[in-house]
Scaffold this active site. Structure first.
Site, short mmCIF file in Angstrom:
data_model
loop_
_atom_site.label_atom_id
_atom_site.label_comp_id
_atom_site.label_asym_id
_atom_site.label_seq_id
_atom_site.Cartn_x
_atom_site.Cartn_y
_atom_site.Cartn_z
N GLU A 92 20.01 10.32 40.47
CA GLU A 92 21.56 10.43 40.32
C GLU A 92 22.26 9.59 41.57
O GLU A 92 22.81 9.21 42.02
CB GLU A 92 22.25 12.10 41.15
CG GLU A 92 22.03 12.86 39.57
CD GLU A 92 22.26 14.08 39.07
OE1 GLU A 92 22.74 14.62 38.39
OE2 GLU A 92 22.58 14.77 40.77
N GLU A 126 15.80 18.55 34.91
CA GLU A 126 16.38 20.02 35.49
C GLU A 126 16.56 20.93 34.08
O GLU A 126 16.69 21.61 34.38
CB GLU A 126 18.07 18.93 35.42
CG GLU A 126 18.44 19.13 36.96
CD GLU A 126 18.22 17.33 37.24
OE1 GLU A 126 18.21 17.10 38.48
OE2 GLU A 126 17.46 16.52 36.15
#
Length: 260
Positions: free
Chosen positions: A111, A131
């Site tokens: 990210e 995740e």
């Protein structure tokens, strides 16, 4: 600023290195430190380009520090200026940022990379959004990745957590260049110097236009440009640099950019 974030400045260039052994994972304190660094970079008129990388040869950044989370760092805690990693929510960052991925780039590390403008990667770099396996959501990546690469590839990464090698990442378009590990930072600095020699007011206008146009129609964005409703565009069109570019072209010489 932080025991885990190193910086080096060379003229108008700023290098930011995440250095948190073993995996360069980021806890709340490291995120806040990064936010202050990138805020100061944004606000310092003498700085033109930033490079962000990770220490060592194995990890760029493993993202959110799950060990810190297990010890009490809240996943929705205070990440500081700019949100997680200091970049992905930093407002009005109108300067180029280069990411040099020197190894594993996953979760929040990916990210951060997606929040930069150019991504260079070593030949051994790998990418993932794991995740899903820890019962949480890659929030920023869920917003950004389907806009950067084909939808079904982005959803594959988000829903399965599978790993991409650097060649697949390059093929889908979110890595600009693949380099031997020993050439990665040399190339990052070479590219940073090239950008630093360019027109900073034009870079600022490009970044604001691209950022703001993402949430508007083509015609709306064009109207805002032609009516000088973007602050960076208005400043550019009123600047000495705008005239300098035209003069240099007419006089067949290299322009001298002053950022004013």
């Amino acid at each position: 600023m932080s025991d885990y974030i190193r910086t080096r400045q060379d003229g108008g260039l700023l290098e930011v290195v995440i250095d948190r052994p073993k995996a360069n994972a980021i806890d709340l304190a490291a995120s806040r430190a990064l936010g202050l660094i990138f805020r100061d970079f944004r606000d310092d008129p003498t700085l033109r380009v930033a490079i962000v990388s990770g220490a060592g040869e194995k990890f760029f950044c493993a993202g959110w520090d799950l060990k810190a989370a297990a010890s009490g760092d809240a996943v929705d805690g205070d990440y500081g200026v700019g949100g997680f990693g200091g970049l992905q929510e930093l407002r009005d960052l109108n300067k180029p940022v280069i990411c040099a991925v020197n190894g594993i780039c996953c979760g929040g590390g990916l990210e951060i990379a997606l929040s930069t403008d150019l991504i260079l990667a070593a030949e051994h770099a790998t990418f993932a959004l794991p995740e899903i396996r820890s019962g949480t959501v890659a929030d920023a990546a869920s917003i950004k990745l389907p806009k950067r690469i084909p939808y079904h590839i982005a959803m594959d990464m988000l829903l399965t957590g599978r790993w991409l090698d650097v060649h697949e990442a390059h093929r889908w378009g979110f890595v600009n260049e693949i380099l031997p590990a020993d050439r990665l930072m040399e190339r990052a600095w070479e590219l940073a110097r090239l950008l630093a020699s360019g027109p900073p007011l034009v870079y600022a206008a490009i970044k604001e236009i691209v950022r703001e146009a993402e949430g508007s129609t083509f015609q709306t964005a064009m109207n805002k440009i032609t009516k000088r409703q973007f602050a960076t565009v208005d400043r550019l069109y009123s600047s000495e640099d705008q005239l300098e570019g035209a003069r240099a072209f007419a006089e067949k010489r290299s322009p001298v950019w002053k950022g004013e």
